[in-house]
Design an enzyme around this catalytic site. Structure first.
Site, short mmCIF file in Angstrom:
data_model
loop_
_atom_site.label_atom_id
_atom_site.label_comp_id
_atom_site.label_asym_id
_atom_site.label_seq_id
_atom_site.Cartn_x
_atom_site.Cartn_y
_atom_site.Cartn_z
N ASP A 1 -6.17 1.27 1.09
CA ASP A 1 -6.21 1.33 2.55
C ASP A 1 -7.60 0.93 3.01
O ASP A 1 -8.42 0.46 2.22
CB ASP A 1 -5.82 2.73 3.03
CG ASP A 1 -6.82 3.79 2.63
OD1 ASP A 1 -7.80 3.49 1.91
OD2 ASP A 1 -6.64 4.96 3.03
N LYS B 1 0.83 -1.21 0.00
CA LYS B 1 0.00 0.00 0.00
C LYS B 1 0.87 1.26 0.00
O LYS B 1 0.66 2.18 -0.80
CB LYS B 1 -0.93 0.01 1.22
CG LYS B 1 -1.89 1.20 1.26
CD LYS B 1 -2.40 1.48 2.66
CE LYS B 1 -1.36 2.16 3.50
NZ LYS B 1 -1.85 2.59 4.83
#
Length: 215
Positions: free
Chosen positions: A139, A121
């Protein structure tokens, strides 16, 4: 409504109503963003932005941070979540930047993930924001919003969500789409109390339709 139609309508709405969508982290270069992203794991951007000005002043370059130690770094970030781990990650990250990358933040997601404290991420965020690469950082906001809107269906993990989103969103829009979804989740489609009646996407939203929400 087909998935393709849903994506087209939702992307169209965002392009019209949120033409400018950017990270809410404060930074001036790739090194500073990388630090901010590492600090932001399970922490709010607002809190990170309160800490980083002093941190950036103390450690303006990777070489300075690499020459420091976790104990010193801890004192600058102790109000951030998981400061012990993040202190070690930041020093380790700086050491690797200096040793392996000539003190330059790499633009490759794979190389970014080699750095301590940088998962997929975080690597996608840096690659997208700094290098404008078509990478989608997933996220908790992006994961939730994608499922609620119906852009994804029964995603088991962030990687599955990432692949589904990048398959349907035009490459040139992926960096901006990442921020569209994050900001929408942060301010409108919140986890506990989504503001469905205020939402401009409700006519295409599977959650709104399924839950038969009305005023």
């Amino acid at each position: 409504m087909t998935t393709t139609e849903r994506f087209r309508n939702i992307i169209g709405w965002f392009e019209k109503n949120m033409p400018v969508a950017e990270s809410e982290l404060h930074f001036q270069n790739a090194y500073q963003l990388l630090i901010s992203v590492i600090l932001s794991a399970q922490c709010t951007d607002k809190r990170v932005n309160m800490v980083t000005p002093t941190f950036f002043a103390a450690f303006p370059e990777p070489e300075v941070l690499a020459a420091s130690n976790a104990e010193t770094v801890f004192e600058y970030i102790k109000s951030i979540s998981y400061p012990n781990n993040k202190s070690r990650h930041l020093v380790g990250m700086a050491k690797m930047l200096v040793k392996d990358f000539n003190a330059q933040v790499p633009d490759s997601v794979d190389e970014l993930q080699r750095l301590p404290g940088v998962g997929r991420k975080s690597a996608n965020v840096v690659a997208s924001v700094i290098f404008n690469k078509p990478t989608m950082a997933v996220d908790t906001h992006v994961f939730r919003i994608s499922e609620r809107l119906g852009l994804t269906t029964n995603s088991k993990n962030p990687l599955q969500t990432e692949r589904e989103l990048t398959k349907h969103i035009p490459k040139k829009l992926i960096p901006k789409a990442h921020h569209w979804l994050i900001l929408h989740g942060r301010y409108i489609c919140q986890a506990r109390k989504p503001k469905c009646l205020e939402c401009g996407l409700k006519q295409w939203c599977k959650y709104f339709e399924t839950n038969n929400i009305n005023g």
